[in-house]
Design a protein around this motif. Structure first.
Motif, PDB file in Angstrom:
ATOM      1  N   THR A   1     -17.136  32.156  -3.447  1.00  0.00           N
ATOM      2  CA  THR A   1     -15.680  32.279  -3.546  1.00  0.00           C
ATOM      3  C   THR A   1     -15.072  32.963  -2.330  1.00  0.00           C
ATOM      4  N   HIS A   2     -15.911  33.412  -1.390  1.00  0.00           N
ATOM      5  CA  HIS A   2     -15.368  34.107  -0.224  1.00  0.00           C
ATOM      6  C   HIS A   2     -14.503  33.206   0.637  1.00  0.00           C
ATOM      7  N   VAL A   3     -14.633  31.894   0.477  1.00  0.00           N
ATOM      8  CA  VAL A   3     -13.857  30.982   1.323  1.00  0.00           C
ATOM      9  C   VAL A   3     -12.587  30.499   0.632  1.00  0.00           C
ATOM     10  N   LEU A   4     -12.408  30.852  -0.639  1.00  0.00           N
ATOM     11  CA  LEU A   4     -11.290  30.285  -1.382  1.00  0.00           C
ATOM     12  C   LEU A   4      -9.943  30.831  -0.930  1.00  0.00           C
TER      13      LEU A   4
ATOM     14  N   VAL B   1     -19.723  24.828 -11.770  1.00  0.00           N
ATOM     15  CA  VAL B   1     -20.512  24.874 -10.534  1.00  0.00           C
ATOM     16  C   VAL B   1     -21.797  25.652 -10.776  1.00  0.00           C
ATOM     17  N   GLN B   2     -21.713  26.731 -11.542  1.00  0.00           N
ATOM     18  CA  GLN B   2     -22.895  27.526 -11.874  1.00  0.00           C
ATOM     19  C   GLN B   2     -23.949  26.670 -12.564  1.00  0.00           C
ATOM     20  N   GLU B   3     -23.541  25.850 -13.531  1.00  0.00           N
ATOM     21  CA  GLU B   3     -24.491  25.006 -14.255  1.00  0.00           C
ATOM     22  C   GLU B   3     -25.092  23.945 -13.345  1.00  0.00           C
ATOM     23  N   LEU B   4     -24.278  23.374 -12.476  1.00  0.00           N
ATOM     24  CA  LEU B   4     -24.787  22.349 -11.558  1.00  0.00           C
ATOM     25  C   LEU B   4     -25.813  22.928 -10.585  1.00  0.00           C
TER      26      LEU B   4
ATOM     27  N   PHE C   1     -22.041  22.199  -0.828  1.00  0.00           N
ATOM     28  CA  PHE C   1     -21.728  21.520  -2.083  1.00  0.00           C
ATOM     29  C   PHE C   1     -20.950  22.451  -3.012  1.00  0.00           C
ATOM     30  N   ALA C   2     -21.473  23.660  -3.224  1.00  0.00           N
ATOM     31  CA  ALA C   2     -20.841  24.613  -4.134  1.00  0.00           C
ATOM     32  C   ALA C   2     -19.471  25.044  -3.628  1.00  0.00           C
ATOM     33  N   THR C   3     -19.398  25.342  -2.347  1.00  0.00           N
ATOM     34  CA  THR C   3     -18.141  25.816  -1.769  1.00  0.00           C
ATOM     35  C   THR C   3     -17.050  24.758  -1.848  1.00  0.00           C
ATOM     36  N   HIS C   4     -17.400  23.522  -1.524  1.00  0.00           N
ATOM     37  CA  HIS C   4     -16.398  22.452  -1.521  1.00  0.00           C
ATOM     38  C   HIS C   4     -15.926  22.108  -2.929  1.00  0.00           C
ATOM     39  N   LEU C   5     -16.810  22.244  -3.922  1.00  0.00           N
ATOM     40  CA  LEU C   5     -16.378  22.028  -5.309  1.00  0.00           C
ATOM     41  C   LEU C   5     -15.386  23.107  -5.743  1.00  0.00           C
ATOM     42  N   LEU C   6     -15.651  24.349  -5.376  1.00  0.00           N
ATOM     43  CA  LEU C   6     -14.729  25.431  -5.718  1.00  0.00           C
ATOM     44  C   LEU C   6     -13.399  25.267  -4.996  1.00  0.00           C
TER      45      LEU C   6
END
Length: 327
Positions: free
Chosen positions: A310-313, A294-297, A280-285
């Motif tokens: 962020t390693h996948v960005l 994303v941090q708040e979610l 979820f977090a990775t795909h949003l970034l």
């Protein structure tokens, strides 16, 4: 104090631990974990009473766990918390700083993240409640226990949001409710309401309320809004109060279902329900959303925790082009 005396006093000691834990409103899981570590500590020293021991024995035991037991850092920290609770809260002894403890090393590993295609291959292999829970984990970024502990009153269908109460760190937060899940969730809640009505008709229908709210609001435990969104299929006896209640679905059941779905989908990654939160977090970034949002979610206290995703960005080694691909 002899071993036999220690044995005779141990039940009373453990009852004191239980009382302190419940006074501080710790979860039943924390209670079970702390009691297990305290028992293990006592047995490690030949069933000596903790009053006869202190900082030195605690340090030696924690060091032994790391060196001989080769436990994970999180496991050693849990044992340390349990023993500090025993001495500080129950026995009233403030231990010196445990500077001589051999710390178990925390491996710096990147989280397992599924691609969107892998998620779409995984979710259809689930069904019923397990599918809905897993879809919520991926669609809202909740932790598994946050999803299972959801109350009906905290799901706002009209605003398409979910209020997560008493999450990790005893914090509340709001996350989104995916539009795709609105109709499935409405249908699910109709079934849950029918189950609750049946429980009421049979003289049951109570649910566990946190922080002694059952004393403040005597009728709340039977109200529809306080019921779990994902109730268990069976009523059970509450281990603390002895009341017959309907608890939420067990997390082990969801974990087993996801594990089987991973096999059925032919995925080679060791995915778990928590992997869906990572995804979820990775795909949003990847979609360009701000990291603070994303941090708040996710409910992270520090943005550096969120930055692990962020390693996948910048794909391909921080966006660097390999010389093999250069023309």
């Amino acid at each position: 104090m002899t071993d036999s005396t220690a044995l005779s006093t141990s039940p009373r000691l453990l009852d004191q631990v239980r009382g302190k834990i419940r006074l501080k409103h710790y979860s039943i899981r924390t209670e079970q974990a702390y009691l297990d570590w305290i028992k293990r500590f006592i047995c490690h020293y030949g069933k000596r009473h903790p009053n006869e021991m202190g900082a030195r024995e605690v340090e030696e035991f924690l060091t032994w766990l790391a060196v001989e037991g080769r436990v994970a850092a999180s496991t050693q920290n849990q044992a340390k918390s349990a023993l500090l609770f025993l001495y500080r809260e129950v026995l009233g002894a403030d231990l010196p700083w445990l500077e001589n403890v051999e710390q178990a090393k925390t491996p710096k590993r990147l989280p397992v993240v599924l691609t969107q295609a892998e998620v779409q291959a995984l979710l259809p292999r689930l069904s019923g409640t397990h599918w809905l829970v897993a879809s919520l984990l991926y669609g809202s970024g909740m932790r598994l226990m946050e999803a299972l502990r959801l109350r009906v009153k905290d799901v706002e269908l009209s605003r398409k949001e979910i209020l997560i109460r008493d999450g990790k760190g005893a914090k509340d937060r709001v996350t989104m409710l995916p539009t795709t899940l609105l109709n499935p969730l409405k249908a699910h809640l109709l079934k849950v309401k029918a189950l609750h009505d049946q429980d009421i008709a049979e003289g049951f229908g109570e649910v566990y309320l946190p922080h002694a709210l059952d004393r403040k609001y005597p009728n709340a435990a039977r109200e529809w809004g306080w019921q779990y969104v994902f109730p268990s299929g069976n009523r059970a006896v509450d281990p603390r109060s002895g009341a017959v209640r309907r608890h939420h679905v067990q997390d082990q059941a969801v974990q087993r279902a996801v594990k089987q779905a991973v096999r059925d989908a032919g995925l080679v990654k060791p995915a778990t329900p928590h992997t869906l939160r990572h995804s979820f977090a990775t795909h949003l970034l990847q979609a360009g959303y701000d990291i603070r949002t994303v941090q708040e979610l996710l409910g992270h206290s520090d943005v550096t925790t969120t930055m692990i995703y962020t390693h996948v960005l910048n794909c391909g080694g921080r966006g660097v082009k390999s010389p093999l691909d250069m023309e």
